[in-house]
Design a protein around this motif. Structure first.
Motif, PDB file in Angstrom:
ATOM      1  N   LYS A  91       0.853  -1.164  -0.010  1.00 44.24           N
ATOM      2  CA  LYS A  91      -0.023   0.070  -0.040  1.00 44.24           C
ATOM      3  C   LYS A  91       0.814   1.184  -0.112  1.00 44.24           C
ATOM      4  CE  LYS A  91      -3.390   2.546   2.894  1.00 44.24           C
ATOM      5  NZ  LYS A  91      -3.551   2.849   4.049  1.00 44.24           N
ATOM      6  N   ALA A  92       0.513   2.189  -0.952  1.00 44.42           N
ATOM      7  CA  ALA A  92       1.509   3.437  -1.141  1.00 44.42           C
ATOM      8  C   ALA A  92       1.168   4.292   0.114  1.00 44.42           C
ATOM      9  CB  ALA A  92       1.010   4.223  -2.090  1.00 44.42           C
ATOM     10  N   VAL A  93       2.268   4.648   0.857  1.00 40.64           N
ATOM     11  CA  VAL A  93       2.134   5.340   2.113  1.00 40.64           C
ATOM     12  C   VAL A  93       2.945   6.307   2.217  1.00 40.64           C
ATOM     13  CG1 VAL A  93       1.792   3.056   3.828  1.00 40.64           C
ATOM     14  CG2 VAL A  93       4.156   4.188   3.335  1.00 40.64           C
ATOM     15  N   GLY A  94       3.573   6.854   0.997  1.00 42.45           N
ATOM     16  CA  GLY A  94       4.190   8.048   1.010  1.00 42.45           C
ATOM     17  C   GLY A  94       5.093   8.249  -0.243  1.00 42.45           C
ATOM     18  N   SER A  95       5.862   9.359  -0.481  1.00 35.81           N
ATOM     19  CA  SER A  95       6.935   9.278  -1.443  1.00 35.81           C
ATOM     20  C   SER A  95       8.473   9.939  -1.344  1.00 35.81           C
ATOM     21  CB  SER A  95       6.289  10.523  -2.714  1.00 35.81           C
ATOM     22  OG  SER A  95       6.269  11.675  -1.735  1.00 35.81           O
ATOM     23  N   TYR A  96       9.103   9.570  -2.130  1.00 35.05           N
ATOM     24  CA  TYR A  96      10.517  10.139  -1.926  1.00 35.05           C
ATOM     25  C   TYR A  96      10.676  10.735  -3.441  1.00 35.05           C
ATOM     26  CZ  TYR A  96      15.601   9.746  -1.787  1.00 35.05           C
ATOM     27  OH  TYR A  96      17.119   9.871  -1.802  1.00 35.05           O
ATOM     28  N   PHE A  97      11.386  12.126  -3.046  1.00 36.96           N
ATOM     29  CA  PHE A  97      11.707  12.878  -4.118  1.00 36.96           C
ATOM     30  C   PHE A  97      12.989  13.828  -3.799  1.00 36.96           C
ATOM     31  CE2 PHE A  97       8.481  14.782  -1.760  1.00 36.96           C
ATOM     32  CZ  PHE A  97       8.644  15.952  -1.570  1.00 36.96           C
ATOM     33  N   GLY A  98      13.488  14.734  -4.647  1.00 41.00           N
ATOM     34  CA  GLY A  98      14.695  15.514  -4.433  1.00 41.00           C
ATOM     35  C   GLY A  98      15.031  16.244  -5.883  1.00 41.00           C
ATOM     36  N   PRO A  99      16.033  17.183  -5.497  1.00 42.98           N
ATOM     37  CA  PRO A  99      16.631  17.489  -4.461  1.00 42.98           C
ATOM     38  C   PRO A  99      15.830  18.600  -3.771  1.00 42.98           C
ATOM     39  CG  PRO A  99      17.898  18.470  -6.388  1.00 42.98           C
ATOM     40  CD  PRO A  99      16.704  17.366  -6.860  1.00 42.98           C
ATOM     41  N   PRO A 100      16.095  18.685  -2.201  1.00 48.59           N
ATOM     42  CA  PRO A 100      16.909  17.970  -1.446  1.00 48.59           C
ATOM     43  C   PRO A 100      16.241  16.512  -1.432  1.00 48.59           C
ATOM     44  CG  PRO A 100      15.745  19.560  -0.067  1.00 48.59           C
ATOM     45  CD  PRO A 100      15.445  19.891  -1.662  1.00 48.59           C
ATOM     46  N   ALA A 101      16.558  15.549  -0.694  1.00 49.43           N
ATOM     47  CA  ALA A 101      16.189  14.298  -0.550  1.00 49.43           C
ATOM     48  C   ALA A 101      14.993  14.533   0.531  1.00 49.43           C
ATOM     49  CB  ALA A 101      17.374  13.359  -0.265  1.00 49.43           C
ATOM     50  N   THR A 102      13.736  14.131  -0.069  1.00 48.76           N
ATOM     51  CA  THR A 102      12.695  14.239   0.925  1.00 48.76           C
ATOM     52  C   THR A 102      11.887  12.991   1.021  1.00 48.76           C
ATOM     53  OG1 THR A 102      12.632  16.614   0.026  1.00 48.76           O
ATOM     54  CG2 THR A 102      10.883  15.779   1.279  1.00 48.76           C
ATOM     55  N   TRP A 103      11.592  12.730   2.139  1.00 44.34           N
ATOM     56  CA  TRP A 103      10.725  11.548   2.354  1.00 44.34           C
ATOM     57  C   TRP A 103       9.360  12.081   2.853  1.00 44.34           C
ATOM     58  CZ3 TRP A 103      15.811  11.661   3.390  1.00 44.34           C
ATOM     59  CH2 TRP A 103      16.490  10.749   2.682  1.00 44.34           C
ATOM     60  N   ALA A 104       8.431  11.849   2.407  1.00 45.44           N
ATOM     61  CA  ALA A 104       6.830  12.689   2.581  1.00 45.44           C
ATOM     62  C   ALA A 104       6.036  11.519   2.891  1.00 45.44           C
ATOM     63  CB  ALA A 104       6.659  13.343   1.571  1.00 45.44           C
ATOM     64  N   SER A 105       5.434  11.446   4.044  1.00 40.38           N
ATOM     65  CA  SER A 105       4.202  10.360   4.249  1.00 40.38           C
ATOM     66  C   SER A 105       2.880  10.905   3.782  1.00 40.38           C
ATOM     67  CB  SER A 105       4.223  10.207   6.028  1.00 40.38           C
ATOM     68  OG  SER A 105       2.983   9.792   6.236  1.00 40.38           O
ATOM     69  N   SER A 106       2.165  10.014   3.676  1.00 39.11           N
ATOM     70  CA  SER A 106       0.646  10.361   3.060  1.00 39.11           C
ATOM     71  C   SER A 106      -0.121  11.324   4.294  1.00 39.11           C
ATOM     72  CB  SER A 106      -0.077   9.118   2.746  1.00 39.11           C
ATOM     73  OG  SER A 106       0.617   8.295   1.758  1.00 39.11           O
ATOM     74  N   ASP A 107       0.323  11.203   5.476  1.00 33.28           N
ATOM     75  CA  ASP A 107      -0.415  11.838   6.402  1.00 33.28           C
ATOM     76  C   ASP A 107       0.140  13.343   6.200  1.00 33.28           C
ATOM     77  OD1 ASP A 107       2.364  12.107   7.683  1.00 33.28           O
ATOM     78  OD2 ASP A 107       1.615  10.549   8.970  1.00 33.28           O
ATOM     79  N   GLY A 108       0.880  13.861   5.543  1.00 33.28           N
ATOM     80  CA  GLY A 108       1.547  15.435   5.425  1.00 33.28           C
ATOM     81  C   GLY A 108       2.631  15.637   6.047  1.00 33.28           C
ATOM     82  N   SER A 109       3.355  14.528   6.869  1.00 39.21           N
ATOM     83  CA  SER A 109       4.504  14.861   7.456  1.00 39.21           C
ATOM     84  C   SER A 109       5.674  14.399   6.606  1.00 39.21           C
ATOM     85  CB  SER A 109       4.811  13.986   8.896  1.00 39.21           C
ATOM     86  OG  SER A 109       4.766  12.635   8.702  1.00 39.21           O
ATOM     87  N   ALA A 110       6.838  15.202   6.828  1.00 36.93           N
ATOM     88  CA  ALA A 110       8.029  15.074   5.770  1.00 36.93           C
ATOM     89  C   ALA A 110       9.219  15.199   6.421  1.00 36.93           C
ATOM     90  CB  ALA A 110       7.935  15.954   4.658  1.00 36.93           C
ATOM     91  N   ILE A 111      10.297  14.516   5.917  1.00 37.18           N
ATOM     92  CA  ILE A 111      11.464  14.946   6.559  1.00 37.18           C
ATOM     93  C   ILE A 111      12.505  15.035   5.269  1.00 37.18           C
ATOM     94  CG2 ILE A 111      11.519  13.928   8.782  1.00 37.18           C
ATOM     95  CD1 ILE A 111      12.648  11.052   7.695  1.00 37.18           C
TER      96      ILE A 111
END
Length: 186
Positions: A91-111
């Motif tokens: 099940k898709a729970v988020g995405s990863y993209f960049g730059p900068p390297a970003t991990w984003a959750s489907s709940d709206g939080s990201a790092i």
């Protein structure tokens, strides 16, 4: 009794009757990610626990550019990733993209984060990686994540095709997959 409540009651009774002979199975114990087989440089320090495991499926873009340090030489340069992060069930729970390297959750939080170390992977695959996370935005799954590991990599290396003066500015997209393991303080 309303028609809707009667329908729900009948459905529940039917399900109970159908499964009268079923034995209840205990849920499988949650597996803890074992980093024992990983090279030391990409191991998360003691005092942390796995908060989430995902499988990133996507692509990495490379661009043919002139080498700054070698006039007349050219190379494929990493431009950025784009991947869907799936849970272990697919099940898709988020995405990863960049730059900068970003991990984003489907709940709206990201790092975002800064690379601490890499280690070789299987031939033809991008390296294993350890990233120190920056503070999260949003209050969801990424809140308090301290480290991200990229493990079990498949593909994603720079194109094998030649990169020369006639190809400068051309981009190549390469498919890849990797497990991203998110760690929080224990």
């Amino acid at each position: 009794m309303s028609a809707r409540l009667a329908l729900l009651t009948t459905a529940a009774a039917t399900a109970t009757a159908i499964c009268a002979g079923c034995t209840m199975m205990a849920p499988a114990p949650m597996r803890t990610f074992d980093q024992g087989a990983l090279p030391d440089p990409v191991k998360v320090p003691a005092g942390h626990r796995v908060a989430m495991e995902t499988v990133g499926v996507g692509e990495i873009t490379y661009e043919c550019r002139a080498k700054a340090s070698q006039p007349g030489a050219f190379e494929w340069v990493f431009v950025g990733p784009r991947a869907v992060l799936n849970d272990r069930g697919g099940k898709a729970v988020g995405s990863y993209f960049g730059p900068p390297a970003t991990w984003a959750s489907s709940d709206g939080s990201a790092i975002t984060g800064a690379q601490l170390a890499v280690a070789p992977a299987l031939p033809g695959s991008i390296p294993l990686q350890l990233v120190k996370a920056n503070p999260a935005t949003g209050a969801g799954a990424m809140k308090d994540v301290a480290y991200i590991q990229r493990v079990a990599t498949q593909g994603g290396v720079a194109p094998a095709r030649a990169c020369g003066a006639d190809a400068v500015g051309q981009r190549e997209i390469v498919r890849y997959q990797a497990d991203y393991i998110f760690w929080k303080a224990a």
